[in-house]
Design a protein around this motif. Structure first.
Motif, PDB file in Angstrom:
ATOM      1  N   LYS A  48       0.845  -1.209   0.205  1.00  0.00           N
ATOM      2  CA  LYS A  48      -0.064   0.085  -0.065  1.00  0.00           C
ATOM      3  C   LYS A  48       0.861   1.350  -0.194  1.00  0.00           C
ATOM      4  O   LYS A  48       1.784   1.302   0.771  1.00  0.00           O
ATOM      5  N   HIS A  54      -4.047  11.458   4.852  1.00  0.00           N
ATOM      6  CA  HIS A  54      -5.368  12.366   5.256  1.00  0.00           C
ATOM      7  C   HIS A  54      -6.667  11.875   5.111  1.00  0.00           C
ATOM      8  O   HIS A  54      -7.834  12.379   5.374  1.00  0.00           O
ATOM      9  N   SER A  55      -6.856  10.530   4.408  1.00  0.00           N
ATOM     10  CA  SER A  55      -7.991  10.189   3.993  1.00  0.00           C
ATOM     11  C   SER A  55      -8.770   9.576   4.929  1.00  0.00           C
ATOM     12  O   SER A  55      -8.233   8.750   5.968  1.00  0.00           O
ATOM     13  N   PRO A  56     -10.049  10.129   5.276  1.00  0.00           N
ATOM     14  CA  PRO A  56     -10.991   9.718   6.452  1.00  0.00           C
ATOM     15  C   PRO A  56     -11.526   8.450   6.584  1.00  0.00           C
ATOM     16  O   PRO A  56     -12.643   8.134   6.617  1.00  0.00           O
ATOM     17  N   GLY A 111      -8.360  21.227  -2.824  1.00  0.00           N
ATOM     18  CA  GLY A 111      -9.174  21.107  -1.578  1.00  0.00           C
ATOM     19  C   GLY A 111      -8.906  21.877  -0.256  1.00  0.00           C
ATOM     20  O   GLY A 111      -8.264  22.902  -0.695  1.00  0.00           O
ATOM     21  N   THR A 117      -0.810  14.802  -0.474  1.00  0.00           N
ATOM     22  CA  THR A 117       0.156  14.835  -1.825  1.00  0.00           C
ATOM     23  C   THR A 117      -0.255  14.645  -3.012  1.00  0.00           C
ATOM     24  O   THR A 117      -1.619  14.562  -3.304  1.00  0.00           O
ATOM     25  N   GLY A 119       0.192  12.570  -5.384  1.00  0.00           N
ATOM     26  CA  GLY A 119      -0.360  11.300  -5.702  1.00  0.00           C
ATOM     27  C   GLY A 119      -1.582  10.905  -4.945  1.00  0.00           C
ATOM     28  O   GLY A 119      -2.584  10.160  -5.423  1.00  0.00           O
ATOM     29  N   GLY A 120      -1.747  11.343  -3.642  1.00  0.00           N
ATOM     30  CA  GLY A 120      -2.953  10.969  -2.846  1.00  0.00           C
ATOM     31  C   GLY A 120      -4.165  11.956  -3.500  1.00  0.00           C
ATOM     32  O   GLY A 120      -5.352  11.132  -3.410  1.00  0.00           O
ATOM     33  N   SER A 124      -7.705   9.749  -4.810  1.00  0.00           N
ATOM     34  CA  SER A 124      -9.261   9.591  -4.059  1.00  0.00           C
ATOM     35  C   SER A 124     -10.131  10.571  -4.693  1.00  0.00           C
ATOM     36  O   SER A 124     -11.233  10.561  -4.212  1.00  0.00           O
ATOM     37  N   GLY A 125      -9.876  11.439  -5.825  1.00  0.00           N
ATOM     38  CA  GLY A 125     -10.898  12.132  -6.328  1.00  0.00           C
ATOM     39  C   GLY A 125     -11.003  13.348  -5.644  1.00  0.00           C
ATOM     40  O   GLY A 125     -11.913  13.968  -5.635  1.00  0.00           O
ATOM     41  N   HIS A 127     -11.592  17.035  -4.541  1.00  0.00           N
ATOM     42  CA  HIS A 127     -12.618  18.144  -5.348  1.00  0.00           C
ATOM     43  C   HIS A 127     -12.642  19.397  -4.270  1.00  0.00           C
ATOM     44  O   HIS A 127     -12.260  19.165  -3.010  1.00  0.00           O
ATOM     45  N   HIS A 170      -7.142   6.772  -9.144  1.00  0.00           N
ATOM     46  CA  HIS A 170      -6.446   5.474  -9.141  1.00  0.00           C
ATOM     47  C   HIS A 170      -6.538   4.624  -7.902  1.00  0.00           C
ATOM     48  O   HIS A 170      -6.436   3.264  -8.033  1.00  0.00           O
ATOM     49  N   LEU A 171      -7.029   5.206  -6.842  1.00  0.00           N
ATOM     50  CA  LEU A 171      -7.504   4.581  -5.628  1.00  0.00           C
ATOM     51  C   LEU A 171      -6.379   3.964  -5.000  1.00  0.00           C
ATOM     52  O   LEU A 171      -6.457   3.062  -4.069  1.00  0.00           O
ATOM     53  N   GLY A 175      -0.809   0.801  -9.263  1.00  0.00           N
ATOM     54  CA  GLY A 175       0.446   0.736  -9.112  1.00  0.00           C
ATOM     55  C   GLY A 175       1.046   1.934  -8.227  1.00  0.00           C
ATOM     56  O   GLY A 175       0.329   2.630  -7.660  1.00  0.00           O
ATOM     57  N   LYS A 398     -13.480   9.124   1.752  1.00  0.00           N
ATOM     58  CA  LYS A 398     -14.274   9.262   2.943  1.00  0.00           C
ATOM     59  C   LYS A 398     -15.126   7.931   3.120  1.00  0.00           C
ATOM     60  O   LYS A 398     -15.602   7.442   2.089  1.00  0.00           O
TER      61      LYS A 398
HETATM   62  C1  LIG Z   1      -8.719  18.069   7.076  1.00  0.00           C
HETATM   63  C2  LIG Z   1      -9.234  17.499   5.975  1.00  0.00           C
HETATM   64  C3  LIG Z   1      -9.518  18.415   4.788  1.00  0.00           C
HETATM   65  C4  LIG Z   1      -9.887  17.636   3.756  1.00  0.00           C
HETATM   66  N1  LIG Z   1     -10.620  18.422   2.644  1.00  0.00           N
HETATM   67  C5  LIG Z   1     -10.819  17.690   1.355  1.00  0.00           C
HETATM   68  C6  LIG Z   1     -11.433  18.573   0.358  1.00  0.00           C
HETATM   69  O1  LIG Z   1     -11.745  19.884   0.539  1.00  0.00           O
HETATM   70  N2  LIG Z   1     -11.886  17.862  -0.838  1.00  0.00           N
HETATM   71  C7  LIG Z   1     -11.831  16.651  -0.826  1.00  0.00           C
HETATM   72  O2  LIG Z   1     -12.204  15.895  -1.911  1.00  0.00           O
HETATM   73  N3  LIG Z   1     -11.307  15.967   0.057  1.00  0.00           N
HETATM   74  C8  LIG Z   1     -10.666  16.336   1.209  1.00  0.00           C
HETATM   75  N4  LIG Z   1     -10.177  15.635   2.120  1.00  0.00           N
HETATM   76  C9  LIG Z   1      -9.823  14.450   1.770  1.00  0.00           C
HETATM   77  C10 LIG Z   1      -8.445  14.549   1.225  1.00  0.00           C
HETATM   78  O3  LIG Z   1      -7.987  15.245   0.348  1.00  0.00           O
HETATM   79  C11 LIG Z   1      -7.949  13.013   0.578  1.00  0.00           C
HETATM   80  O4  LIG Z   1      -8.207  12.028   1.398  1.00  0.00           O
HETATM   81  C12 LIG Z   1      -6.694  12.859  -0.223  1.00  0.00           C
HETATM   82  O5  LIG Z   1      -6.553  11.665  -0.992  1.00  0.00           O
HETATM   83  C13 LIG Z   1      -5.526  12.978   0.871  1.00  0.00           C
HETATM   84  O6  LIG Z   1      -4.115  13.022   0.322  1.00  0.00           O
HETATM   85  P1  LIG Z   1      -3.105  12.025   0.974  1.00  0.00           P
HETATM   86  O7  LIG Z   1      -1.874  12.438   0.297  1.00  0.00           O
HETATM   87  O8  LIG Z   1      -3.046  12.360   2.513  1.00  0.00           O
HETATM   88  O9  LIG Z   1      -3.558  10.578   0.611  1.00  0.00           O
HETATM   89  P2  LIG Z   1      -3.598   9.312   1.247  1.00  0.00           P
HETATM   90  O10 LIG Z   1      -4.720   9.447   2.324  1.00  0.00           O
HETATM   91  O11 LIG Z   1      -2.342   8.949   1.890  1.00  0.00           O
HETATM   92  O12 LIG Z   1      -3.934   8.298   0.285  1.00  0.00           O
HETATM   93  C14 LIG Z   1      -5.265   8.325  -0.557  1.00  0.00           C
HETATM   94  C15 LIG Z   1      -5.066   7.331  -1.571  1.00  0.00           C
HETATM   95  O13 LIG Z   1      -4.118   7.429  -2.554  1.00  0.00           O
HETATM   96  C16 LIG Z   1      -3.276   6.278  -2.611  1.00  0.00           C
HETATM   97  N5  LIG Z   1      -1.801   6.881  -2.847  1.00  0.00           N
HETATM   98  C17 LIG Z   1      -1.299   7.903  -2.254  1.00  0.00           C
HETATM   99  N6  LIG Z   1      -0.190   8.037  -2.947  1.00  0.00           N
HETATM  100  C18 LIG Z   1       0.001   7.222  -3.882  1.00  0.00           C
HETATM  101  C19 LIG Z   1       1.022   6.972  -4.932  1.00  0.00           C
HETATM  102  N7  LIG Z   1       2.198   7.850  -4.973  1.00  0.00           N
HETATM  103  N8  LIG Z   1       0.931   6.106  -5.591  1.00  0.00           N
HETATM  104  C20 LIG Z   1      -0.002   5.206  -5.594  1.00  0.00           C
HETATM  105  N9  LIG Z   1      -1.152   5.576  -4.508  1.00  0.00           N
HETATM  106  C21 LIG Z   1      -0.886   6.304  -3.850  1.00  0.00           C
HETATM  107  C22 LIG Z   1      -3.343   5.578  -1.383  1.00  0.00           C
HETATM  108  O14 LIG Z   1      -2.801   4.397  -1.231  1.00  0.00           O
HETATM  109  C23 LIG Z   1      -4.570   5.819  -0.853  1.00  0.00           C
HETATM  110  O15 LIG Z   1      -5.382   4.856  -1.652  1.00  0.00           O
HETATM  111  C24 LIG Z   1      -9.664  16.118   3.274  1.00  0.00           C
HETATM  112  C25 LIG Z   1      -9.076  15.525   4.430  1.00  0.00           C
HETATM  113  C26 LIG Z   1      -8.842  16.056   5.444  1.00  0.00           C
HETATM  114  C27 LIG Z   1      -8.200  15.175   6.782  1.00  0.00           C
END
Ligand SMILES: Cc1cc2nc3c(=O)[nH]c(=O)nc-3n(C[C@H](O)[C@H](O)[C@H](O)COP(=O)(O)OP(=O)(O)OC[C@H]3O[C@@H](n4cnc5c(N)ncnc54)[C@H](O)[C@@H]3O)c2cc1C
Length: 440
Positions: A48, A54-56, A111, A117, A119-120, A124-125, A127, A170-171, A175, A398
């Motif tokens: 993984k 940050h994903s809830p 967002g 990040t 990639g993140g 997760s889409g 927006h 890509h969820l 890869g 979420k």
């Molecule tokens: C306080 C807060 C505010 C938020 N506000 C918004 C908002 O305004 N709008 C909205 O849509 N969402 C919002 N979110 C949700 C957030 O944007 C998403 O959860 C986003 O995916 C977080 O990015 P991350 O880098 O933390 O990803 P992670 O949570 O670390 O990962 C998300 C997914 O991406 C995959 N992934 C990450 N990096 C890679 C990579 N390099 N290669 C392959 N897979 C990868 C992970 O395996 C996982 O499936 C919020 C969340 C929080 C906690």
């Protein structure tokens, strides 16, 4: 040789989901990522990738190998002519903004937070709002992806176009996303104007609000008629701020958290809290001006549970009124403020919740005052039932209760995505418990 750590505990930002990966890696190069995948193939382990965590939901959890992308965080190229930037996928948007500022560039939408990040957010889409703007992934013009067998695929409209159409949301199951190229726009300033209104006014005049403001959204305060409207629009005005420590922190955070905690013993208080805080904090007009990324993002102070479904835009009124009626008919079901309502342009990304339709995102929230969970099952279930009835699709990051059967109905291109996933990752190396519910 890349080093793996045992005994690392992963928790998401809200501390609502966590896991203990068998091995935890922080690679610093593409070669090291390839080594981890080779080890995983050899030992038959799942992998993984995690970005900002940050994903809830449990989308980023695993009991196999975890790859944290924090060291793969460089800006690789800035093409000022095309206004495009290529970054390593582990870069935090918070670190990307100052780099773009230097080149007079910006992302056209973001967002609410930037400790996430590249990639993140595309995974997760993620927006924001603005009916002329798509989800963040629509800004991606190219990406590179390391598949389970260690080979690298370059994807764009002109190269591996089918995978590109899938991989922009890509969820984490196709890869390891190594690099992302984002289409930027010239740097811009935004003026944010917040003013009070009512639910009926906003719902009756939705089209007009959407026309009036490029990045229009609104916050509804459940158990009341109150709405706070937020317009964000391009401006040439100098930076200004209505921020105030006393109202924003002492009242809007410390007092609110305390009262929300009290309401865990007296749930009937929640309606009063929603109305009282609207009157205290949202009853007047406020203006802020600044660089776009400083207006788009804000400090999320509360740990929270959230759900956020995308429904067809034209269903906004029906869905919100039904949610309101449900709360009125069930006084024991309590809902924290706000219900945040945002609008996004349709796109052609296979698993984008906005696939082929302009959408309204309706985000519901239940805070965790001092880390305490507040019962939310009835609210959650009623909300999900309404969202499904109006043709909604849940935000991938979420929490939701949907399974493959639901997604097959929700996404016209679901089978196409599955075929691509099975081709790129035939052994399911990049699956986890969350993704098994999606794909099996
Ligand atoms: C306080 C807060 C505010 C938020 N506000 C918004 C908002 O305004 N709008 C909205 O849509 N969402 C919002 N979110 C949700 C957030 O944007 C998403 O959860 C986003 O995916 C977080 O990015 P991350 O880098 O933390 O990803 P992670 O949570 O670390 O990962 C998300 C997914 O991406 C995959 N992934 C990450 N990096 C890679 C990579 N390099 N290669 C392959 N897979 C990868 C992970 O395996 C996982 O499936 C919020 C969340 C929080 C906690």
């Amino acid at each position: 040789m890349v080093h793996g750590y045992k005994g690392v505990k992963f928790q998401n930002w809200a501390r609502t989901y966590g896991c203990c990966p068998e091995m935890y890696f922080q690679p610093t190069s593409v070669e090291e990522i390839r080594e981890v995948l080779a080890l995983a193939r050899q030992q038959n382990k799942r992998v993984k990738v995690v970005g900002g965590g940050h994903s809830p939901s449990d989308i980023a959890c695993t009991d196999g190998f975890m790859i944290h992308m924090g060291m793969m965080n460089r800006v690789l190229k800035v093409d000022t002519e095309k206004k495009q930037v290529t970054v390593e996928a582990g870069i935090l948007l918070a670190d990307l903004h100052p780099q773009l500022d230097k080149h007079g560039l910006a992302l056209s939408t973001l967002g609410a937070v930037s400790d996430v990040t590249a990639g993140g957010v595309i995974g997760s889409g993620t927006h924001n709002t603005g009916i002329k703007h798509g989800i963040l992934a629509t800004q991606v013009v190219a990406l590179t992806l390391m598949m389970a067998d260690g080979t690298i695929l370059e994807c764009s409209e002109s190269s591996n176009a089918e995978v590109f159409q899938a991989a922009r949301v890509h969820l984490g199951c196709l890869g390891v996303i190594l690099t992302v190229t984002l289409q930027c726009v010239p740097q811009f300033h935004l003026q944010e104007t917040t003013f009070p209104s009512t639910l009926n006014e906003v719902l009756d005049n939705l089209d007009s609000h959407l026309k009036k403001s490029e990045y229009f959204r609104f916050l509804w305060f459940p158990h009341s008629e109150n709405v706070s409207v937020i317009y964000q629009d391009h401006t040439t005005k100098p930076p200004s701020s209505s921020a105030n420590w006393f109202w924003d922190y002492a009242i809007g955070f410390y007092l609110l958290e305390f009262l929300l905690w009290i309401s865990t013993f007296l749930p009937g208080l929640v309606g009063w809290i929603n109305r009282f805080f609207f009157w205290l904090l949202f009853n007047g007009k406020k203006e802020n001006c600044n660089l776009s990324h400083k207006i788009f993002t804000y400090e999320c102070r509360f740990k929270q549970h959230v759900q956020d479904w995308a429904i067809p835009r034209e269903k906004t009124k029906e869905a919100l009124l039904e949610l309101k009626a449900m709360l009125e008919a069930n006084p024991k079901v309590v809902a924290h403020y706000p219900v945040e309502v945002r609008f996004t342009r349709g796109d052609d990304i296979l698993l984008s919740p906005c696939f082929q339709r302009d959408s309204c995102y309706m985000n519901i929230i239940m805070y965790r005052p001092y880390g305490k969970d507040v019962p939310r099952l009835d609210y959650w279930l009623a909300y999900e039932t309404i969202m499904k009835k109006v043709g909604g699709r849940p935000h991938w990051a979420k929490a939701h209760n949907c399974t493959r059967k639901d997604f097959e109905k929700m996404y016209p291109a679901f089978q196409r995505f599955c075929a691509i996933r099975e081709k790129l990752d035939p052994t399911g190396m990049f699956l986890n418990a969350y993704l098994e519910k999606v794909f099996y």
